[in-house]
Design a protein around this motif. Structure first.
Motif, PDB file in Angstrom:
ATOM      1  N   ARG A 195      57.372   5.090  41.526  1.00  0.00           N
ATOM      2  CA  ARG A 195      58.529   5.052  42.174  1.00  0.00           C
ATOM      3  C   ARG A 195      58.562   4.329  43.600  1.00  0.00           C
ATOM      4  O   ARG A 195      59.485   4.373  44.177  1.00  0.00           O
ATOM      5  CB  ARG A 195      58.083   6.790  43.002  1.00  0.00           C
ATOM      6  N   GLY A 196      56.930   3.514  43.404  1.00  0.00           N
ATOM      7  CA  GLY A 196      57.110   2.476  44.698  1.00  0.00           C
ATOM      8  C   GLY A 196      58.359   3.020  46.193  1.00  0.00           C
ATOM      9  O   GLY A 196      57.758   3.628  46.262  1.00  0.00           O
ATOM     10  N   GLY A 197      58.896   2.390  46.707  1.00  0.00           N
ATOM     11  CA  GLY A 197      59.901   2.011  47.527  1.00  0.00           C
ATOM     12  C   GLY A 197      60.460   3.223  47.376  1.00  0.00           C
ATOM     13  O   GLY A 197      61.559   3.298  48.389  1.00  0.00           O
ATOM     14  N   ARG A 198      60.581   3.725  46.827  1.00  0.00           N
ATOM     15  CA  ARG A 198      61.518   5.190  46.849  1.00  0.00           C
ATOM     16  C   ARG A 198      61.150   6.732  47.199  1.00  0.00           C
ATOM     17  O   ARG A 198      61.046   7.405  47.868  1.00  0.00           O
ATOM     18  CB  ARG A 198      62.366   5.962  45.260  1.00  0.00           C
ATOM     19  N   LEU A 199      60.159   6.677  47.203  1.00  0.00           N
ATOM     20  CA  LEU A 199      58.488   7.313  48.333  1.00  0.00           C
ATOM     21  C   LEU A 199      58.928   7.438  49.506  1.00  0.00           C
ATOM     22  O   LEU A 199      58.985   6.251  50.220  1.00  0.00           O
ATOM     23  CB  LEU A 199      57.946   7.436  47.831  1.00  0.00           C
ATOM     24  N   LYS A 200      59.519   8.287  50.262  1.00  0.00           N
ATOM     25  CA  LYS A 200      59.918   8.425  51.693  1.00  0.00           C
ATOM     26  C   LYS A 200      58.923   9.590  52.660  1.00  0.00           C
ATOM     27  O   LYS A 200      59.495   9.840  53.035  1.00  0.00           O
ATOM     28  CB  LYS A 200      61.613   8.786  51.408  1.00  0.00           C
ATOM     29  N   ALA A 201      57.596   9.480  52.047  1.00  0.00           N
ATOM     30  CA  ALA A 201      56.797  10.303  53.188  1.00  0.00           C
ATOM     31  C   ALA A 201      55.621   9.609  52.513  1.00  0.00           C
ATOM     32  O   ALA A 201      54.621   9.089  52.203  1.00  0.00           O
ATOM     33  CB  ALA A 201      56.539  12.134  52.686  1.00  0.00           C
ATOM     34  N   SER A 202      54.307  10.074  54.149  1.00  0.00           N
ATOM     35  CA  SER A 202      53.104   9.547  54.169  1.00  0.00           C
ATOM     36  C   SER A 202      52.357   9.714  52.520  1.00  0.00           C
ATOM     37  O   SER A 202      52.862  11.065  52.395  1.00  0.00           O
ATOM     38  CB  SER A 202      52.164   9.511  55.151  1.00  0.00           C
ATOM     39  N   GLY A 231      59.829   8.475  33.473  1.00  0.00           N
ATOM     40  CA  GLY A 231      61.768   8.297  33.794  1.00  0.00           C
ATOM     41  C   GLY A 231      61.964   7.108  34.546  1.00  0.00           C
ATOM     42  O   GLY A 231      60.987   7.447  35.665  1.00  0.00           O
ATOM     43  N   ASP A 232      63.617   6.365  34.170  1.00  0.00           N
ATOM     44  CA  ASP A 232      63.796   5.196  35.785  1.00  0.00           C
ATOM     45  C   ASP A 232      64.893   6.136  36.383  1.00  0.00           C
ATOM     46  O   ASP A 232      64.542   6.010  37.520  1.00  0.00           O
ATOM     47  CB  ASP A 232      64.727   4.769  35.168  1.00  0.00           C
ATOM     48  N   GLU A 233      64.786   7.202  35.593  1.00  0.00           N
ATOM     49  CA  GLU A 233      65.643   8.068  36.846  1.00  0.00           C
ATOM     50  C   GLU A 233      64.878   9.407  36.872  1.00  0.00           C
ATOM     51  O   GLU A 233      64.879  10.180  35.972  1.00  0.00           O
ATOM     52  CB  GLU A 233      66.971   7.965  37.278  1.00  0.00           C
ATOM     53  N   ILE A 234      64.693   9.954  38.018  1.00  0.00           N
ATOM     54  CA  ILE A 234      64.689  11.540  37.515  1.00  0.00           C
ATOM     55  C   ILE A 234      65.690  12.593  38.458  1.00  0.00           C
ATOM     56  O   ILE A 234      65.953  12.508  39.209  1.00  0.00           O
ATOM     57  CB  ILE A 234      63.430  11.875  38.454  1.00  0.00           C
ATOM     58  N   ILE A 235      66.130  13.678  37.614  1.00  0.00           N
ATOM     59  CA  ILE A 235      67.033  14.677  38.094  1.00  0.00           C
ATOM     60  C   ILE A 235      66.203  15.810  38.237  1.00  0.00           C
ATOM     61  O   ILE A 235      65.845  16.598  36.643  1.00  0.00           O
ATOM     62  CB  ILE A 235      68.374  14.060  37.338  1.00  0.00           C
ATOM     63  N   ALA A 236      66.938  16.907  39.067  1.00  0.00           N
ATOM     64  CA  ALA A 236      66.188  17.759  39.656  1.00  0.00           C
ATOM     65  C   ALA A 236      67.032  19.193  39.633  1.00  0.00           C
ATOM     66  O   ALA A 236      67.902  18.512  40.173  1.00  0.00           O
ATOM     67  CB  ALA A 236      64.908  17.916  40.313  1.00  0.00           C
TER      68      ALA A 236
END
Length: 274
Positions: A187-194, A108-113
């Motif tokens: 997800r590219g740069g949207r990932l916020k953890a190692s 998806g271009d966006e994931i809404i949970a």
């Protein structure tokens, strides 16, 4: 389209139509009710993306995972159709988009949970049983003859060999890397953890998934689509067509096979506490 919908559209009383594809179940190649695979899902996706006037395609995911191959094939088909038709894809997570379910969600271009949904589980698992001691207790001598020294790898009736385990772990590592590469690509740069936190096979709530960058927002299908496309937006469910030749499965083998598949599916869901 029903008569009422046709009249509304003719009189300009409706908003945009958004096709909705629901993907629910364990991901597996075999054709059984409640299973997801490319053969079952591809026709639904084709019909959804064929709605030319739709501003987007919505996909609901509710899956604990399963086959790595089928997960990749479904995810790739979604992306191919989205790129071909230049349509954004909005993915909505219900109870779970875990393991292969998350692999599909990342198309998806966006994931809404949902805040309480389960996301992640970016890992690979191989599980089996060992019955060596059972055979000894019942006094059974099993005889196995192979051509190829590795043909009996992880035979449940033979003692486990370290070299077999090493080969399985190597294969798991390769499949895991395919999963990691796909998530990073999508997800590219949207990932916020190692990597050490994201790719261990751990799963999280939707709230934590948003914090980690695994999802883009919290909410549900109706509220998000209304906020994006207006209160008059119409949802068009894309359901499997029931053919005249879709007879029930008969016979003892089919019955026992269905029971075994149900038990297997429940065990996969149970790993998530669902």
């Amino acid at each position: 389209m029903g008569l009422r919908s046709w009249i509304k559209r003719t009189m300009g009383q409706t908003g945009p139509v958004v096709p909705v594809v629901r993907l629910h179940g364990v991901i597996a190649a075999d054709q059984r009710p409640g299973r997801l695979n490319i053969e079952a899902v591809a026709p639904l996706l084709k019909r959804a993306f064929a709605v030319k006037s739709a501003p987007a395609v919505a996909i609901i995911i509710n899956s604990p995972g399963g086959s790595a191959v089928q997960s990749r094939l479904i995810s790739k088909r979604i992306r191919d159709l989205a790129d071909e038709n230049k349509k954004p894809v909005l993915v909505f997570v219900e109870d779970a988009a875990a393991s292969g379910g998350y692999f599909i969600a990342t198309a998806g271009d966006e994931i809404i949970a949902d805040p309480s949904s389960i996301v992640g589980s970016i890992g690979v698992i191989f599980a089996s049983f060992g019955f060596v001691e059972t055979l000894k207790k019942v006094g059974v001598d099993r005889r196995v003859h192979t051509a190829g020294r590795n043909k009996s790898t992880l035979d449940p009736f033979l003692p486990e060999k370290p070299e077999d385990v090493e080969r399985i772990k190597q294969m798991e590592s390769e499949i895991h890397q395919v999963f990691i590469d796909w998530v990073k690509l999508r997800r590219g740069g949207r990932l916020k953890a190692s990597d050490d936190q994201l790719f261990t096979g751990e799963f999280w709530s939707g709230v934590k998934g948003l914090e980690l960058g695994l999802v883009d927002g919290l909410g549900d299908l109706h509220e998000v689509l209304r906020s994006r496309f207006g209160d008059k937006v119409e949802l068009l469910p894309i359901a499997p067509k029931r053919g005249l030749l879709a007879f029930p499965r008969l016979g003892l083998a089919a019955f026992t096979g269905d029971i075994a598949a149900t038990i297997e599916d429940r065990s996969i869901w149970a790993r998530l506490g669902l």
